[in-house]
Design an enzyme around this catalytic site. Sequence first.
Site, PDB file in Angstrom:
ATOM      1  CG  HIS A 176     -53.446  24.428  41.074  1.00 33.62           C
ATOM      2  ND1 HIS A 176     -53.542  23.064  40.903  1.00 33.62           N
ATOM      3  CD2 HIS A 176     -52.187  24.760  40.674  1.00 33.62           C
ATOM      4  CE1 HIS A 176     -52.395  22.592  40.438  1.00 33.62           C
ATOM      5  NE2 HIS A 176     -51.563  23.603  40.277  1.00 33.62           N
ATOM      6  CD  GLU A 177     -50.886  28.186  39.669  1.00 33.11           C
ATOM      7  OE1 GLU A 177     -49.786  28.176  40.249  1.00 33.11           O
ATOM      8  OE2 GLU A 177     -51.154  27.423  38.719  1.00 33.11           O
TER       9      GLU A 177
ATOM     10  CG  HIS B 154     -48.408  25.485  43.484  1.00 34.02           C
ATOM     11  ND1 HIS B 154     -47.982  24.196  43.749  1.00 34.02           N
ATOM     12  CD2 HIS B 154     -49.054  25.416  42.277  1.00 34.02           C
ATOM     13  CE1 HIS B 154     -48.353  23.394  42.770  1.00 34.02           C
ATOM     14  NE2 HIS B 154     -49.006  24.101  41.863  1.00 34.02           N
TER      15      HIS B 154
END
Length: 241
Positions: A29-30, A33
């Site tokens: 997820h990170e 980003h």
Amino acid sequence: MLAILAAVDFRNPLFWAVFIAWIMSVVLHEFAHGVVAYWGGDWTIRERGGLTLNPLQYVDPVNSLLLPAVFLLMGGIPLPGGVTYVRRDLLRSRVWESAVSAAGPAMNLLLFLGCVIPLHPRFGWVNYSLRPDRWSNIQIFLASTAVLQMISVLLNLMPVPPLDGFQILSPYMKPQTRQKLTTPPTSTMLFIGLFALLWYVPSFFGLFFTITRNVLQVLGFDEYQQACVLYALPKVFSSGS
């Protein structure tokens, strides 16, 4: 950060398998980003370690340590979160700012699909004539991880700072409004309010499961099969395999 009201059975090997999978999903997820931020103009994120799959890079005192400890003490499930620091002033446009924020939930959605597709009745791998508690460990693992990923998508899209849903919208807000909503005490009260709704209003958190069932229905799971997939989650967190 996610907490589910349940009595956590730390002796259950499936809990640890799902817990590790959750940490990996937080990293991805990170990472998502970071990748989109790099494409959008934040050239500093590479040198700051934001393009790595090392979980330690994304550890945050609040999301990774404090909140999981609080939820554990309250009888919930201590699933940690993470943080990626993006130089939004370097992003080329408001569209890129929103895209950076949307990248994390999009990754969780991809992970949801990756876990739930093998369970689809058309594949014939899961025998839906059997009760879910008679499924294999890998089937239960995929089902519970899929549900967690969909809940993560829905939670992160809530328009409350500092969640991704708010960050997707914030580039299009007036600067004064954005500053007010992201500055204490307003930001703190909004986050505490969301936490209270999730924790003390079961019907609100139940909406996440209702939406998950609707998504499964769209994908071709009938009502009984939807219930089977959702049943895997409490089995992992509250009982041994």
